[in-house]
Motif scaffolding. Structure first.
Motif, PDB file in Angstrom:
ATOM      1  N   ILE A 194      79.093 111.882  91.824  1.00 50.65           N
ATOM      2  CA  ILE A 194      79.105 112.687  89.998  1.00 50.65           C
ATOM      3  C   ILE A 194      79.325 112.190  88.487  1.00 50.65           C
ATOM      4  O   ILE A 194      78.344 112.681  88.029  1.00 50.65           O
ATOM      5  N   PHE A 195      78.795 110.893  88.689  1.00 51.01           N
ATOM      6  CA  PHE A 195      77.641 109.844  88.023  1.00 51.01           C
ATOM      7  C   PHE A 195      76.956 110.412  87.622  1.00 51.01           C
ATOM      8  O   PHE A 195      76.036 110.438  86.323  1.00 51.01           O
ATOM      9  N   GLU A 196      75.458 111.186  88.370  1.00 52.23           N
ATOM     10  CA  GLU A 196      74.181 111.672  88.517  1.00 52.23           C
ATOM     11  C   GLU A 196      74.717 112.714  87.115  1.00 52.23           C
ATOM     12  O   GLU A 196      73.942 112.262  86.516  1.00 52.23           O
ATOM     13  N   ILE A 236      77.364 113.030  84.955  1.00 53.17           N
ATOM     14  CA  ILE A 236      77.607 111.560  83.677  1.00 53.17           C
ATOM     15  C   ILE A 236      76.941 111.320  82.754  1.00 53.17           C
ATOM     16  O   ILE A 236      77.271 111.105  81.371  1.00 53.17           O
ATOM     17  N   TYR A 237      75.910 110.475  83.299  1.00 52.39           N
ATOM     18  CA  TYR A 237      75.231 109.535  82.870  1.00 52.39           C
ATOM     19  C   TYR A 237      73.918 109.444  83.702  1.00 52.39           C
ATOM     20  O   TYR A 237      72.926 109.254  82.268  1.00 52.39           O
ATOM     21  N   PHE A 238      73.674 109.449  84.371  1.00 48.93           N
ATOM     22  CA  PHE A 238      72.447 108.942  84.632  1.00 48.93           C
ATOM     23  C   PHE A 238      71.307 110.283  84.641  1.00 48.93           C
ATOM     24  O   PHE A 238      70.295 109.747  84.750  1.00 48.93           O
ATOM     25  N   ASP A 254      71.021 108.109  74.416  1.00 43.74           N
ATOM     26  CA  ASP A 254      70.627 109.574  74.587  1.00 43.74           C
ATOM     27  C   ASP A 254      71.647 110.442  75.039  1.00 43.74           C
ATOM     28  O   ASP A 254      72.280 111.273  75.412  1.00 43.74           O
ATOM     29  N   SER A 255      72.712 109.583  76.007  1.00 45.02           N
ATOM     30  CA  SER A 255      73.503 110.546  77.088  1.00 45.02           C
ATOM     31  C   SER A 255      74.922 110.474  77.047  1.00 45.02           C
ATOM     32  O   SER A 255      75.332 111.385  77.747  1.00 45.02           O
ATOM     33  N   SER A 256      74.576 110.847  75.635  1.00 42.52           N
ATOM     34  CA  SER A 256      76.586 111.171  75.178  1.00 42.52           C
ATOM     35  C   SER A 256      76.116 112.194  73.443  1.00 42.52           C
ATOM     36  O   SER A 256      77.301 112.599  73.503  1.00 42.52           O
ATOM     37  N   VAL A 265      81.945 109.949  71.239  1.00 42.96           N
ATOM     38  CA  VAL A 265      81.948 110.029  71.642  1.00 42.96           C
ATOM     39  C   VAL A 265      81.022 109.233  72.641  1.00 42.96           C
ATOM     40  O   VAL A 265      80.130 108.975  72.407  1.00 42.96           O
ATOM     41  N   ASP A 266      81.509 108.267  73.908  1.00 42.97           N
ATOM     42  CA  ASP A 266      80.765 108.198  75.064  1.00 42.97           C
ATOM     43  C   ASP A 266      80.577 108.233  76.433  1.00 42.97           C
ATOM     44  O   ASP A 266      81.928 108.972  76.792  1.00 42.97           O
ATOM     45  N   ASP A 267      79.915 108.623  77.250  1.00 39.08           N
ATOM     46  CA  ASP A 267      80.073 109.143  78.909  1.00 39.08           C
ATOM     47  C   ASP A 267      80.324 108.613  79.528  1.00 39.08           C
ATOM     48  O   ASP A 267      80.862 108.537  80.790  1.00 39.08           O
ATOM     49  N   SER A 268      80.477 106.951  79.728  1.00 39.44           N
ATOM     50  CA  SER A 268      81.408 106.218  80.236  1.00 39.44           C
ATOM     51  C   SER A 268      81.719 104.594  79.802  1.00 39.44           C
ATOM     52  O   SER A 268      81.189 104.233  78.484  1.00 39.44           O
ATOM     53  N   ARG A 294      82.098  97.754  81.881  1.00 38.19           N
ATOM     54  CA  ARG A 294      82.858  96.778  81.671  1.00 38.19           C
ATOM     55  C   ARG A 294      83.794  96.507  80.087  1.00 38.19           C
ATOM     56  O   ARG A 294      84.332  96.309  80.143  1.00 38.19           O
ATOM     57  N   GLY A 295      83.076  97.936  79.423  1.00 41.18           N
ATOM     58  CA  GLY A 295      84.037  97.589  77.729  1.00 41.18           C
ATOM     59  C   GLY A 295      83.111  96.904  76.729  1.00 41.18           C
ATOM     60  O   GLY A 295      83.227  97.121  75.684  1.00 41.18           O
ATOM     61  N   THR A 296      81.621  96.050  77.584  1.00 44.59           N
ATOM     62  CA  THR A 296      81.056  95.380  76.436  1.00 44.59           C
ATOM     63  C   THR A 296      80.491  96.584  75.307  1.00 44.59           C
ATOM     64  O   THR A 296      80.512  96.090  73.980  1.00 44.59           O
ATOM     65  N   THR A 297      79.363  97.542  75.596  1.00 47.64           N
ATOM     66  CA  THR A 297      79.182  99.106  75.053  1.00 47.64           C
ATOM     67  C   THR A 297      80.543  99.101  73.932  1.00 47.64           C
ATOM     68  O   THR A 297      79.982  99.089  72.274  1.00 47.64           O
ATOM     69  N   SER A 298      81.601  99.149  74.119  1.00 46.19           N
ATOM     70  CA  SER A 298      82.457 100.324  73.267  1.00 46.19           C
ATOM     71  C   SER A 298      83.202  98.535  72.100  1.00 46.19           C
ATOM     72  O   SER A 298      83.373  99.710  70.752  1.00 46.19           O
ATOM     73  N   GLY A 305      74.621 103.059  95.707  1.00 43.86           N
ATOM     74  CA  GLY A 305      73.891 103.054  94.823  1.00 43.86           C
ATOM     75  C   GLY A 305      73.508 103.053  93.313  1.00 43.86           C
ATOM     76  O   GLY A 305      72.706 102.681  92.227  1.00 43.86           O
ATOM     77  N   ILE A 306      74.765 103.200  92.692  1.00 48.43           N
ATOM     78  CA  ILE A 306      74.582 103.661  90.931  1.00 48.43           C
ATOM     79  C   ILE A 306      75.308 101.628  90.560  1.00 48.43           C
ATOM     80  O   ILE A 306      76.658 101.621  91.334  1.00 48.43           O
ATOM     81  N   ASP A 307      75.243 100.962  89.140  1.00 46.22           N
ATOM     82  CA  ASP A 307      75.003 100.019  88.719  1.00 46.22           C
ATOM     83  C   ASP A 307      76.641  99.578  88.644  1.00 46.22           C
ATOM     84  O   ASP A 307      76.320  99.978  87.292  1.00 46.22           O
ATOM     85  N   ILE A 308      77.149  99.889  89.346  1.00 41.46           N
ATOM     86  CA  ILE A 308      78.830  99.001  88.035  1.00 41.46           C
ATOM     87  C   ILE A 308      79.131  97.643  88.903  1.00 41.46           C
ATOM     88  O   ILE A 308      78.930  97.572  90.594  1.00 41.46           O
TER      89      ILE A 308
END
Ligand code: AMP
Length: 463
Positions: free
Chosen positions: A256-258, A260-262, A301-303, A363-366, A369-373, A404-407
């Protein structure tokens, strides 16, 4: 969950793969352009193998960096005589991932000739399969699952690549989209859950082409035919295209992350356009978490698509409150400690005249870690925003990804073992609203059972 199988820090990859078979086409050149379209899936290394070349050997070029770094003179690729080619862009994380020997395609010689292998995903049982092969004397030169598959194919014994893959692929456990060639055939494969995407298209002028995302087809003028099914093997050769099911009892669990973000917004996954899904995510978010505000801005760009959907649904103006500098690589380090301490961000810059004195919905897509927010809220406040309401077009990420998603590991996630009510205090936002999982699935437009939602729900297929 089986912690014997999942070793923290192990190499994982989220990559872009493509490849095709055609007579009388500049396939290496086309593959290079397809890689440009897939660049968002990996910026660490790029490579192309094409064949059969002169003396029947496959031609290979790969290296670290962007597609444009590795193939600065892409027009030269027109001169490569070949009827098949495969290409790869790489994003890796985990131990030892970022080293040149792990760049792909991986080309190897074995008793039946040559093999070139590329892949996207993460095998859960690679440690066990490697140990098995090493105990029999196998020597590995890379950390990649591509090399593991090549060893398994070589040991299987059959000179028919299709047959050899049919024997070994059912032993692989995990998420994978492989493309393999022996210079005669190009074979694409998806795992039995279809975690990672792979589609096939017809080339104008004859032949076929596969790619992780449909945006690659548009770039090379190929006509999308269909998604490769979970557990399916698609074979391209001089007889055209044919397919067989190699994994029994498949079921569809596309990540589903494809959406949302990827993935790129102009790609369609399982028939759903990524941009339209993101806009719908934004609309649903506005319905679930309305807030009194003056403007809506998205994190580029993703959001952007989700932010525009939010603005439309909320009847608020969409404004470009943040601008992204597209020319900064991911390894960029801020020049001074003062800038680092103050959270000055050279990648994202607020448009002060837009946010000053405003109540902003950001608005952000995800949030991972919270660093970006945390950083973005500071940036908006410093730019004079009166209020900052963070709206996330996905549910809280509560678990890592083994497909395979970088989480990162669960304990590094801001939402791990933390109630949603505490997120505003941690991020510094006036309010935070996440989209519910039900509404996220509804926005994608597919039945919930056809999507992998493990990082949100904690229900991991295969584990
Ligand atoms: P974080 O700063 O760790 O909370 O990461 C969240 C931010 O990174 C969001 O702005 C996302 O757009 C972006 N993001 C989400 N998932 C990923 C990923 N797998 N790789 C890189 N960036 C991501």
């Amino acid at each position: 969950m089986d912690h014997e199988v999942i070793k923290p820090g192990k190499l994982s990859e989220t990559c872009g793969v493509c490849g095709g078979f055609a007579d009388d086409q500049p396939l290496a050149f086309l593959t290079c352009f397809a890689l440009y379209a897939l660049q968002h899936r990996g910026q660490e290394s790029a490579g192309i193998a094409a064949g059969p070349g002169e003396g029947r050997k496959m031609w290979l070029k790969r290296g670290m960096g962007l597609v444009s770094d590795v193939f600065p003179e892409s027009a030269d690729l027109k001169g490569i005589v070949c009827r098949l080619a495969v290409g790869h862009v790489r994003y890796s994380y985990g131990e030892g991932g970022r080293s040149p020997e792990n760049s792909q395609p991986l080309k190897l010689r074995y008793r039946h000739g040559e093999l070139a292998v590329i892949h996207n995903g993460h095998l859960l049982n690679s440690g066990q399969l490697r140990e098995e092969l090493e105990s029999q004397g196998a020597i590995f030169q890379t950390d990649t699952d591509s090399e593991l598959l090549a060893h398994m194919v070589a040991r299987q014994g059959s000179s028919d690549l299709e047959q050899a893959l049919c024997e070994v692929v059912p032993r692989l456990k995990g998420a994978f989209a492989f493309i393999v060639t022996d210079g005669h055939k190009v074979i694409g494969l998806r795992d039995g859950y279809g975690f990672r995407p792979l589609s096939v298209a017809s080339l104008d002028g004859g032949g076929y082409f596969m790619a992780s995302e449909t945006c690659a087809f548009d770039t090379i003028g190929a006509e999308f035919m269909r998604d490769i099914e979970p557990g399916e093997m698609v074979i391209l050769d001089e007889e055209g295209m044919h397919s067989r099911q190699v994994i029994e009892n498949p079921c569809s669990k596309l990540c589903i992350f494809e959406y949302i973000y990827f993935a790129r917004p102009d790609s369609n996954l399982q028939g759903e356009n990524v941009h339209l899904v993101r806009r719908e995510l934004g609309r649903q978010l506005a319905r679930e978490h309305p807030v009194k505000a003056d403007i809506v801005s998205g994190v580029p760009d993703s959001s952007i698509a989700a932010a525009s959907g939010f603005a439309e649904e909320a009847g608020l103006p969409y404004e470009m409150g943040l601008v992204k500098n597209r020319y900064i690589g991911r390894t960029f380090i801020k020049p001074t400690q003062k800038m680092r301490d103050e959270g000055v961000d050279i990648k994202l810059n607020p448009v002060k005249k837009i946010v000053e004195g405003q109540r902003v919905v950001l608005v952000d897509d995800s949030i991972v870690r919270g660093t970006t927010s945390v950083k973005l809220i500071k940036i908006m406040r410093r730019a004079g925003a009166r209020e900052v309401h963070l709206r996330i077009s996905a549910p809280p990420v509560k678990g890592s990804c083994y497909y395979g998603i970088d989480i990162p590991d669960a304990h590094e996630l801001i939402a791990y073992n933390r109630p949603e009510e505490e997120i505003p205090a941690v991020t510094g936002a006036d309010s935070v609203g996440y989209l519910s999982l039900d509404k996220t699935v509804e926005a994608v437009g597919l039945p919930a059972g056809r999507l992998c939602r493990a990082c949100f729900s904690g229900e991991y297929p295969l584990l």
